[in-house]
Write a protein that holds these residues in place. Structure first.
Motif, PDB file in Angstrom:
ATOM      1  N   PRO A 279       0.815  -1.225   0.000  1.00 21.59           N
ATOM      2  CA  PRO A 279       0.000   0.000   0.000  1.00 21.59           C
ATOM      3  C   PRO A 279       0.846   1.272   0.000  1.00 21.59           C
ATOM      4  N   PRO A 280       0.299   2.364  -0.531  1.00 19.73           N
ATOM      5  CA  PRO A 280       1.008   3.649  -0.491  1.00 19.73           C
ATOM      6  C   PRO A 280       1.351   4.084   0.927  1.00 19.73           C
ATOM      7  N   SER A 281       0.614   3.590   1.920  1.00 20.35           N
ATOM      8  CA  SER A 281       0.873   3.984   3.299  1.00 20.35           C
ATOM      9  C   SER A 281       2.224   3.513   3.801  1.00 20.35           C
ATOM     10  N   ILE A 282       2.847   2.573   3.096  1.00 21.84           N
ATOM     11  CA  ILE A 282       4.189   2.110   3.465  1.00 21.84           C
ATOM     12  C   ILE A 282       5.192   3.253   3.329  1.00 21.84           C
ATOM     13  N   GLY A 283       4.836   4.275   2.535  1.00 23.60           N
ATOM     14  CA  GLY A 283       5.674   5.476   2.456  1.00 23.60           C
ATOM     15  C   GLY A 283       6.795   5.364   1.449  1.00 23.60           C
ATOM     16  N   THR A 284       8.042   5.527   1.931  1.00 32.67           N
ATOM     17  CA  THR A 284       9.177   5.601   1.007  1.00 32.67           C
ATOM     18  C   THR A 284       9.341   4.314   0.199  1.00 32.67           C
ATOM     19  N   PHE A 285       9.020   3.157   0.775  1.00 31.66           N
ATOM     20  CA  PHE A 285       9.173   1.916   0.016  1.00 31.66           C
ATOM     21  C   PHE A 285       8.233   1.899  -1.184  1.00 31.66           C
ATOM     22  N   PHE A 286       6.992   2.351  -0.986  1.00 28.55           N
ATOM     23  CA  PHE A 286       6.060   2.424  -2.110  1.00 28.55           C
ATOM     24  C   PHE A 286       6.577   3.415  -3.149  1.00 28.55           C
ATOM     25  N   SER A 287       7.123   4.533  -2.689  1.00 30.14           N
ATOM     26  CA  SER A 287       7.685   5.521  -3.621  1.00 30.14           C
ATOM     27  C   SER A 287       8.809   4.916  -4.441  1.00 30.14           C
ATOM     28  N   LYS A 288       9.629   4.064  -3.800  1.00 31.73           N
ATOM     29  CA  LYS A 288      10.710   3.401  -4.522  1.00 31.73           C
ATOM     30  C   LYS A 288      10.169   2.383  -5.525  1.00 31.73           C
ATOM     31  N   MET A 289       9.043   1.734  -5.210  1.00 30.49           N
ATOM     32  CA  MET A 289       8.417   0.816  -6.155  1.00 30.49           C
ATOM     33  C   MET A 289       7.903   1.567  -7.379  1.00 30.49           C
ATOM     34  N   VAL A 290       7.393   2.773  -7.165  1.00 31.86           N
ATOM     35  CA  VAL A 290       6.929   3.594  -8.287  1.00 31.86           C
ATOM     36  C   VAL A 290       8.119   4.018  -9.146  1.00 31.86           C
ATOM     37  N   ALA A 291       9.204   4.482  -8.502  1.00 36.56           N
ATOM     38  CA  ALA A 291      10.408   4.890  -9.233  1.00 36.56           C
ATOM     39  C   ALA A 291      11.008   3.717 -10.010  1.00 36.56           C
ATOM     40  N   PHE A 292      10.851   2.508  -9.499  1.00 44.65           N
ATOM     41  CA  PHE A 292      11.303   1.284 -10.153  1.00 44.65           C
ATOM     42  C   PHE A 292      10.747   1.193 -11.577  1.00 44.65           C
ATOM     43  N   CYS A 293       9.572   1.806 -11.768  1.00 49.57           N
ATOM     44  CA  CYS A 293       8.881   1.733 -13.059  1.00 49.57           C
ATOM     45  C   CYS A 293       9.147   2.950 -13.939  1.00 49.57           C
ATOM     46  N   GLY A 294       9.976   3.871 -13.464  1.00 53.78           N
ATOM     47  CA  GLY A 294      10.343   5.026 -14.277  1.00 53.78           C
ATOM     48  C   GLY A 294       9.205   5.998 -14.498  1.00 53.78           C
ATOM     49  N   THR A 295       8.343   6.138 -13.518  1.00 49.20           N
ATOM     50  CA  THR A 295       7.188   7.011 -13.648  1.00 49.20           C
ATOM     51  C   THR A 295       6.901   7.672 -12.311  1.00 49.20           C
ATOM     52  N   GLU A 296       6.107   8.728 -12.346  1.00 46.73           N
ATOM     53  CA  GLU A 296       5.595   9.331 -11.117  1.00 46.73           C
ATOM     54  C   GLU A 296       4.121   8.996 -10.933  1.00 46.73           C
ATOM     55  N   ASP A 297       3.576   8.233 -11.872  1.00 44.17           N
ATOM     56  CA  ASP A 297       2.164   7.844 -11.848  1.00 44.17           C
ATOM     57  C   ASP A 297       2.027   6.539 -11.078  1.00 44.17           C
TER      58      ASP A 297
END
Length: 390
Positions: A279-297
């Motif tokens: 979940p997005p509530s995990i915070g920075t880890f979720f943000s890193k999962m998003v960055a893993f995909c090369g997007t901010e979406d």
């Protein structure tokens, strides 16, 4: 010899190297630090930091400096510079083995310095590129591994091949959302010592593949992994191939193993059954999962992560599977690990639990690496024996 002469020589008898001693990490002290520093100390224990290749003394010093108020990035970078100082200032002292050791220590510290960076900035790319070059320099001196680049339709895959003497099998080793190819090289070294060529791979979204070549996770990631397996298969036709995934990489490893008949065995060390459900509530880890995909979406990233299906059925559903789990893992609970074990499509499966193990069992690194490498060697080349969990 006169007393005066003896006294004159005394200062040269003692040389003191100054270090920051290990600090008490009380809540009162930690609470005064920046949010980033608190997060770094929480996420990167000494055991995990050492597990990513940082020397134990450097890991202690890094935490001490952060507890004293220095930010994580500059503290790790300063320690890397100190390692390089020993290489460059005293080359007559820093012979081959010493140079190799300090180059690898500096590389690991630089990799650690960028761990809290959430965006792929030019600064982050430069830090990681320098870490990779230091690692490459050490590899050239040691002649024990070589840089690999594999072309795919989606972009270049980067990695390191640690060859075995008299190899009888090959393996792909991948990390997760944060720890990447160079960070898990202890597993590659354990494999090579047991006759298994180890391809330490930066998969899509990881390491140099991402930061240098711009190759991120997309729904087409399986094609890239297929090319990595092609690389090993073409290098040694007919040789059995295994795959090992660490942290979220374990989920990828299982998803690859069930689809590719060339995979003769798979080890998951820390993966979960549905990575896209973080979940997005995990915070920075979720943000890193998003960055893993090369997007901010975030929505687009979740769609890419939904294609990672470790428990799905497939043409290679009978592959041998070893799940390694930490009994004290704060990220992957025993309940989640057991769900993955039971829902994995293969009937040839076993889980080994380290009762006090952290995530990825960093706190039992030697035993973990030996377990994985011995098991893979047995399943790919020797008799299909069960792992003795004692």
């Amino acid at each position: 010899m006169t007393a005066q002469h003896e006294t004159a020589k005394e200062p040269s008898l003692i040389v003191t190297r100054e270090f920051a001693a290990r600090r008490a990490e009380s809540d009162d002290v930690v609470s005064t630090l920046s949010i980033e520093s608190q997060a770094a100390l929480r996420q990167f224990s000494i055991e995990r930091t050492v597990g990513y290749g940082v020397d134990y003394a450097d890991a202690v010093e890094l935490r001490a400096r952060v507890l004293d108020g220095q930010d994580w990035r500059s503290a790790a970078t300063a320690l890397a510079d100190a390692c390089l100082h020993r290489v460059h200032v005293a080359p007559h002292v820093a012979g081959g083995p010493t140079r190799i050791a300090y180059l690898r220590r500096a590389s690991a510290l630089l990799r650690m310095s960028q761990m809290m960076m959430l965006s792929d900035t030019a600064e982050r790319r430069a830090i990681f590129a320098k870490a990779a070059e230091l690692y490459a320099h050490a590899a050239e001196l040691a002649r024990d591994r070589e840089r690999v680049r594999i072309a795919t339709e989606q972009g270049v895959l980067a990695g390191w091949l640690i060859p075995a003497v008299g190899a009888v099998a090959s393996a792909v080793v991948i990390g997760g959302v944060e720890g990447w190819a160079m960070d898990f090289d202890s597993i590659g070294e354990a494999l090579a010592a047991r006759g298994i060529d180890a391809l330490m791979l930066d998969a899509p979204g990881q390491g140099e593949t991402r930061l240098r070549h711009g190759h991120h996770l997309s729904p087409h990631w399986r094609q890239a992994y297929g090319r990595a397996i092609d690389f090993l298969d073409e290098s040694a036709p007919g040789r059995p191939i295994g795959i090992i995934g660490n942290s979220m990489g374990g989920s990828f490893a299982m998803a690859v193993a069930v689809d590719d008949r060339r995979i003769g065995a798979c080890c998951d060390n820390g993966g979960i059954i549905a990575p896209w459900m973080v979940p997005p509530s995990i915070g920075t880890f979720f943000s890193k999962m998003v960055a893993f995909c090369g997007t901010e979406d975030a929505g687009q990233a979740v769609e890419s992560w939904k294609s990672v299906t470790p428990a799905a059925d497939g043409p290679n559903a009978g592959y041998p599977l070893l799940i390694v789990q930490g009994g004290a893992d704060p990220l992957v609970s025993m309940e989640l690990a057991e769900a993955l074990l039971h829902q994995a499509p293969t009937g040839d499966k076993q889980m080994v639990v380290f009762s006090d193990g952290q995530h990825c069992v960093y706190n039992h690194q030697h035993d973990r690496d030996a377990l994985i490498a011995d098991w893979l060697r047995a399943r790919l080349h020797g008799p299909a024996t069960a792992v003795d969990p004692r």
